[in-house]
Design a protein around this motif. Structure first.
Motif, PDB file in Angstrom:
ATOM      1  N   GLN A 649     -22.446 -40.342 -28.229  1.00  0.00           N
ATOM      2  CA  GLN A 649     -23.105 -40.861 -29.846  1.00  0.00           C
ATOM      3  C   GLN A 649     -22.484 -39.552 -30.641  1.00  0.00           C
ATOM      4  OE1 GLN A 649     -24.871 -43.529 -29.930  1.00  0.00           O
ATOM      5  NE2 GLN A 649     -24.445 -43.250 -32.316  1.00  0.00           N
ATOM      6  N   SER A 650     -22.588 -38.541 -30.480  1.00  0.00           N
ATOM      7  CA  SER A 650     -22.081 -37.404 -31.149  1.00  0.00           C
ATOM      8  C   SER A 650     -20.360 -37.766 -31.282  1.00  0.00           C
ATOM      9  CB  SER A 650     -21.981 -36.132 -30.488  1.00  0.00           C
ATOM     10  OG  SER A 650     -23.690 -35.677 -30.581  1.00  0.00           O
ATOM     11  N   GLY A 653     -20.123 -40.517 -33.892  1.00  0.00           N
ATOM     12  CA  GLY A 653     -20.428 -40.052 -35.167  1.00  0.00           C
ATOM     13  C   GLY A 653     -19.286 -39.097 -35.647  1.00  0.00           C
TER      14      GLY A 653
END
Length: 804
Positions: A649-650, A653
């Protein structure tokens, strides 16, 4: 090996709760008893002799405690040993509008600001240097006396193989000029610093910085204190993007002020002052001359760049080399020449911004490849596909490529975007562009050359099952604490939320060079991995003895240590710590990381090496309004070779953040000045400086290519900067595909597009961009034979100079 429990999964960031609830304490949130406020008087002149500062009126004001001038901080500083050309407060000359002249210390911020307004500096104006063209011209008015020629800060020239022979033997040669406009970081948190001086002669400085280690060094130098007497703490930082990677004058001022007054001193810059600090993207003029064979394969590239560095050295030497260094790691370039120059002008100093020096050169190369593909009647994707640099190869300039996932990146965006069916075939006013890029996973050589590790980490294991990671990195919103906690958790079989991270504290944490150059995941991650594996070994042998199994049969997972064949035979992680502590005492381990040696020894070889290179490809689809020139992105398809996700997820992002920033640079953002109004910044506020908002953003489809790299922890590579690079050239190519005009510079504003369309309608060249490079006294290049011509990374001896 059991499958990873945490690495590669889209987990929540370990610091997310505090940030969502507003409990994270940034530097500006800190407060100490008896604290003074600090405000700076900044120069209204772009270039002037500073003859003195009358502080009498300010000192007579109630609540004003003291005034500092350059005489209180006479030792210069800078990031590079060869560019120590700044003073915390100007001593005898100001060099840009916003240069700090004096500091006022008062009981509160309003009183300090009133005191700063009461100061009366005496300034004798000098002619300002406003542009690259003025900076390279002979002059009596040098911005810095140490430069030997005009206002040229740095010259570099190097040649890998005979470039003229390569171009002469090419079937097709193109030469183009490009200009990449300057822009700034726009971190949400303004710069801030707080200093406290203790009666026993110890200084503590909290600062919004990406590099506590380098601030520590600057404080030692300017204040003439021993390292051991200074502690630098970097609280969580609200964004940096490179803008907080070097020491700043205000950080030194509050430290000196605390020493002189014996009271804590704090400063928080205004947004306008942050624009003055700047250190953002260098405006860069580029010449690109490329020769290809009949099938479009590159035979040689000659790049020339001139960077407008603003008023001070900053990272400028490295920035100069970076405009050329990474041109060889995406495509095979048999022969290569790079000439780079950085000049001083009377503008806010430029420095590193996301991608540090590489977006400018990448824009030029990718747009030129688009032009070459059209001239050779080739698909732009196919032209690139034919000449991808091989994995495991060494480039002409002796950069060593490890894993290389650009091919899959290219295929992913090509297929998903429908590029084949869209390029050159969409209705007038709509088009697609494609571009590729690569970036570092940390710089291979330190700024201060030494043989010490670049990153260090230590781990402490608690009897209660908790783990604490100590590391000198700074959390700047990129998710580094999550990366470090996840790596430790994966090795020890606990939850990332059972791992506490202590970062950016020069008293508590091992030295790490900082959160810049996309280095944290690979370098600090490797250091944490090593420390965790050493801790695991201590636990493994203690548990093996307890449960009577071979040590290598044990698995660490789900908060337990157990036999892989008989999971019921095991202990909890907490029990494992108890067992090991009985044998070894308090459980503390350490790890460190130093990047591998690189073969290049020529002058300039220190810029460009990296333990691993990431790769990106992007397709951008745009609409162009032929009546207004307004360009709107419709969709972005981006693929990034991240090696291996630590937190998926990071990573997503970071990719989307890079695309956002890339679109801003391509279409809107610009550090513009008013030459007829004393070189004032045109838009020093978030209201006036245009950057994309959520309303301006288009859908982004992201593809993560995972080809683990042997240098990265679990195979991971960088992701924070690389995905920005292909966006501006892809936008420029899409604009051409849409309306048939070339905008060879960024930002690609509506005015420029309309100008090019008007020229096209008038039968003139449908292009906006630079038309000439000013004359620069380029030095004779260092000649370095590439590996395939027998080179070993060293420069050939220079021929003896002829006697007059």
């Amino acid at each position: 090996m059991p499958p990873e429990r945490h690495v590669g999964k889209p987990g929540r960031k370990v610091d997310a709760t505090d940030k969502v609830l507003g409990r994270t304490r940034y530097t500006a949130d800190l407060s100490l008893p008896r604290m003074l406020a600090c405000k700076l008087l900044r120069s209204p002149e772009p270039h002037a002799v500073l003859e003195g500062v009358d502080a009498s009126a300010a000192l007579a004001m109630p609540g004003v405690v003291a005034v500092l001038t350059g005489q209180d901080l006479p030792i210069p500083f800078g990031l590079f040993p060869i560019s120590m050309d700044e003073h915390a407060l100007c001593t005898d000359r100001v060099r840009f509008v916003g240069d700090p002249i004096a500091a006022v210390l008062a009981e509160d911020e309003e009183l300090a600001e009133a005191g700063a307004r009461a100061l009366r500096p005496t300034l004798r104006p000098l002619p300002p240097v406003r542009s690259i063209e003025e900076a390279v011209a002979p002059t009596e008015h040098k911005i810095h006396d140490y430069v030997p020629v005009a206002n040229i800060h740095r010259l570099a020239a190097m040649e890998f193989g005979d470039i003229e022979q390569a171009l002469a033997g090419s079937s097709h040669v193109r030469e183009d000029l490009f200009f990449y406009g300057g822009n700034t970081h726009l971190a949400l948190e303004e710069h801030a610093a707080l200093a406290e001086w203790s009666p026993d002669g110890r200084l503590t400085v909290w600062a919004s910085t990406q590099t506590p280690h380098y601030l520590h060094r600057a404080l030692v130098r300017v204040l003439e204190l021993p390292f051991a007497r200074i502690r630098v703490i970097a609280p969580p930082t609200g964004g940096g993007f490179g803008g907080k990677t070097e020491p700043f004058g205000h950080e030194l001022v509050v430290a000196k002020a605390a020493m002189l007054t014996g009271r804590p001193v704090k400063i928080v810059l205004t947004r306008e002052e942050v624009f003055a600090c700047h250190r953002g993207r260098h405006p860069t003029l580029l010449s690109m001359r490329t020769g290809v064979d009949a099938e479009g394969r590159i035979q040689g590239i000659h790049v020339r760049t001139i960077l407008d560095g603003g008023a001070y050295g900053s990272y400028g030497v490295a920035s100069t080399y970076y405009t050329g260094a990474l041109q060889t790691v995406t495509y095979q370039v048999p022969r290569y020449r790079f000439d780079g120059a950085r000049v001083f002008t009377n503008k806010a100093p430029c420095g590193p911004k996301r991608g540090h020096g590489t977006p400018q050169g990448r824009f030029a190369l990718e747009v030129q490849l688009d032009k070459l593909a059209e001239e050779l009647s080739l698909c732009p994707a196919e032209l690139r596909r034919r000449q991808l640099a091989p994995a495991g190869s060494t480039t002409a300039n002796f950069l060593q490529i490890g894993s290389m996932g650009l091919g899959p990146c290219l295929e992913a965006v090509y297929a998903a975007s429908g590029f084949r069916d869209k390029h050159g075939q969409l209705p007038f006013g709509r088009g697609v562009g494609i571009a590729c890029s690569s970036y570092l996973s940390g710089a291979g050589r330190a700024i201060y050359r030494n043989d010490l590790p670049h990153s260090g980490a230590s781990l402490k294991l608690d009897r209660g099952g908790g783990v604490t990671v100590y590391c000198g990195t700074t959390e700047v919103g990129q998710g580094s604490e999550t990366v470090l906690a996840t790596i430790a958790a994966e090795v020890l079989g606990v939850s990332p939320f059972d791992v506490r991270t202590v970062t950016g504290d020069t008293d508590l944490t091992p030295v790490d060079l900082g959160s810049y150059s996309s280095r944290v995941t690979v370098m600090a991650g490797r250091a944490v991995l090593q420390a965790a594996e050493r801790a695991q070994e201590l636990l493994r042998h203690a548990v093996a003895e307890k449960v009577q199994v071979a040590p290598e049969a044990l698995v660490f997972a789900d908060g337990r240590v157990f036999d892989a064949e008989s999971p019921e035979r095991g202990v909890t992680f907490s029990e494992a710590v108890h067992l090991a502590e009985k044998t070894h005492g308090t459980l503390v381990t350490a790890g460190s990381y130093a990047p591998p040696e690189t073969p290049g020894t020529y002058r300039g070889a220190g810029v460009g090496p990296s333990p691993a290179y990431s790769y990106s490809a992007a397709v951008v689809e745009v609409t162009v309004d032929a009546e207004t020139g307004i360009v709107r992105p419709v969709q972005v398809w981006v693929a990034h070779d991240v090696g291996r996700c630590i937190n998926r997820q990071s990573v997503l992002g970071q990719v989307e953040g890079s695309v956002y920033m890339g679109l801003g640079e391509a279409l809107m953002e610009e550090m513009a000045y008013l030459p007829k109004r004393g070189m004032l910044h045109r838009r020093p506020s978030l209201l006036q400086y245009k950057s994309p908002t959520s309303v301006d953003m288009c859908p982004i489809e992201t593809f993560l290519i995972e080809e683990p790299d042997p240098e990265g922890p679990y195979g991971a590579k960088e992701v924070g900067q690389g995905p920005l690079l292909p966006i501006p050239p892809a936008v420029a190519c899409a604009v051409y595909d849409a309306v048939g005009v070339r905008i060879d510079e960024v930002p690609i504003t509506a005015e420029k597009v309309l100008k090019a369309l008007t020229a096209k309608r008038a039968g003139k060249e449908p292009r906006v961009g630079p038309k000439a490079m000013p004359a620069v006294p380029w030095p004779t290049p260092e000649k370095v034979p590439p590996p395939w011509e027998g080179g070993d990374g060293s420069a050939l001896p220079r021929p003896p100079k002829e006697k007059r």
